[in-house]
Design an enzyme around this catalytic site. Structure first.
Site, PDB file in Angstrom:
ATOM      1  N   GLY A   1       5.142  -6.285   2.523  1.00 46.76           N
ATOM      2  CA  GLY A   1       6.274  -5.573   1.924  1.00 46.76           C
ATOM      3  C   GLY A   1       5.818  -4.503   0.961  1.00 46.76           C
ATOM      4  O   GLY A   1       4.668  -4.064   0.999  1.00 46.76           O
TER       5      GLY A   1
ATOM      6  N   HIS B   1       5.443   1.632   2.185  1.00 43.99           N
ATOM      7  CA  HIS B   1       5.249   3.048   1.850  1.00 43.99           C
ATOM      8  C   HIS B   1       4.990   3.808   3.145  1.00 43.99           C
ATOM      9  O   HIS B   1       5.002   3.216   4.247  1.00 43.99           O
ATOM     10  CB  HIS B   1       4.110   3.206   0.833  1.00 43.99           C
ATOM     11  CG  HIS B   1       2.844   2.514   1.234  1.00 43.99           C
ATOM     12  ND1 HIS B   1       2.055   2.949   2.278  1.00 43.99           N
ATOM     13  CD2 HIS B   1       2.257   1.383   0.764  1.00 43.99           C
ATOM     14  CE1 HIS B   1       1.012   2.146   2.403  1.00 43.99           C
ATOM     15  NE2 HIS B   1       1.115   1.172   1.509  1.00 43.99           N
TER      16      HIS B   1
ATOM     17  N   HIS C   1       2.638   2.405   5.757  1.00 43.14           N
ATOM     18  CA  HIS C   1       3.201   1.371   6.641  1.00 43.14           C
ATOM     19  C   HIS C   1       4.059   2.020   7.736  1.00 43.14           C
ATOM     20  O   HIS C   1       4.002   1.616   8.903  1.00 43.14           O
ATOM     21  CB  HIS C   1       4.102   0.403   5.850  1.00 43.14           C
ATOM     22  CG  HIS C   1       3.384  -0.477   4.892  1.00 43.14           C
ATOM     23  ND1 HIS C   1       3.571  -0.401   3.538  1.00 43.14           N
ATOM     24  CD2 HIS C   1       2.496  -1.486   5.091  1.00 43.14           C
ATOM     25  CE1 HIS C   1       2.828  -1.319   2.928  1.00 43.14           C
ATOM     26  NE2 HIS C   1       2.167  -1.985   3.855  1.00 43.14           N
TER      27      HIS C   1
ATOM     28  N   SER D   1      -0.986   2.802  -1.153  1.00 46.19           N
ATOM     29  CA  SER D   1      -1.126   1.347  -1.222  1.00 46.19           C
ATOM     30  C   SER D   1       0.058   0.790  -1.997  1.00 46.19           C
ATOM     31  O   SER D   1       0.547   1.427  -2.940  1.00 46.19           O
ATOM     32  CB  SER D   1      -2.426   0.993  -1.966  1.00 46.19           C
ATOM     33  OG  SER D   1      -2.398  -0.358  -2.381  1.00 46.19           O
TER      34      SER D   1
END
Ligand code: PAF
Length: 213
Positions: free
Chosen positions: A31, A34, A37, A185
Site C-alpha cells: 500500500g 505511488h 506502483h 518509495s
C-alpha cells in the site's frame, strides 16, 4: 470498478471465475501507493488480461525496531488510485487471514538474500519470500511484477521461483523517480527537506537536501 477481496475464499471464488486461458498478473504491494506502483500495474496490463493488486503490510518482513507501526496506510487514497488505474481486483487481507496463529512454515533463501540488505535486516527477506510465495499460491498469477528499485528483493524472489519451481513469470519494472532524481518509495514520506547549506551529507545533488528522520 476494482473488486475488493478481503478473504481467501473470496479471492479463490474470484480467481476460479476468470475465463479459461486468460492471463492473470499480480502486483504485490504494502500500500501507500505511488506512481512507481502504478507503473507496475500499467506494465501488468500490457502482459495480462486481468490485473490484481495485493495490499498487505507484512509484519514478518519488519525487524523489531523498524517502522511496522507507523508504516503509511492511506487506504482510501490507495483504492482511488487502483480504480483510476483500472485494476480489476484488490486482495486486502487481514493479518489473521494470511498467517494462522500457529504458522510455523517459512521460506529461507540462503545465498542472494544474505549480503547487502540481508546483512543489515536479519529476517527481512525470509518475511518477503514467505509472504510472496503465499500470495503466489493464493492468486496463482501467470506473471508477477516487482520494482527494480528493490533490486535485491527481485533477485531473492527470482531465485525462490527458480528453486521451488513456482509457475509464475517475474517481471521487473523500471525505477520511477521524482523530478529531483529520488527513487519513488512509500517510505519517502519519512524524509524531510533540509536547506542545502545545513547539509553535511556526502551525497551528491540532488540528494543532499533529503535525510531520513
Ligand atoms: O516490495 C514490497 O512492497 C513488499 O516487500 C512485498 C513484495 C509486497 C512483500 O510484502
Amino acid at each position: 470498478m476494482t473488486k475488493i477481496l478481503r478473504t481467501i475464499s473470496e479471492l479463490r471464488a474470484w480467481r476460479n471465475a476468470l475465463p479459461a486461458g486468460s492471463r492473470l498478473g499480480l502486483v504485490p504491494t504494502m500500500g501507500a501507493l505511488h506512481v512507481g506502483h502504478i507503473s507496475l500495474m500499467d506494465l501488468a496490463r500490457t502482459h495480462c488480461d486481468t490485473v490484481i493488486v495485493s495490499i498487505f503490510v507484512n509484519p514478518l518482513q519488519f525487524g523489531a525496531n523498524e517502522d511496522l507501526a507507523r508504516y503509511p496506510r492511506p487506504l482510501e487514497k490507495d483504492i482511488s488510485m487502483l480504480e483510476a488505474a483500472g485494476v480489476d481486483a484488490l486482495f486486502l487481507p487481514e493479518h489473521t487471514e494470511v498467517y494462522l496463529a500457529d504458522n510455523s512454515t517459512y521460506v529461507d533463501e540462503e545465498a542472494v538474500s544474505l549480503p547487502l540488505c540481508g546483512a543489515l535486516r536479519p529476517g527481512h527477506f525470509r518475511g518477503v519470500a514467505t509472504v510472496v510465495l503465499k500470495l503466489f499460491n493464493l492468486t496463482q498469477p501467470h506473471f508477477a511484477f516487482f520494482g527494480q528499485k528493490d533490486a535485491q528483493q527481485c533477485a531473492v524472489i527470482e531465485r525462490m521461483v527458480r528453486d521451488l519451481n513456482v509457475p509464475v513469470d517475474i517481471v521487473r519494472g523500471a525505477i520511477i523517480r521524482e523530478e529531483d532524481g529520488l527513487a519513488m518509495s512509500s517510505r519517502n514520506v519519512y524524509l524531510q527537506a533540509i536547506p542545502p547549506r545545513r547539509c553535511a551529507s556526502p551525497l551528491p545533488e540532488p540528494f543532499c537536501g533529503l535525510r531520513g528522520l
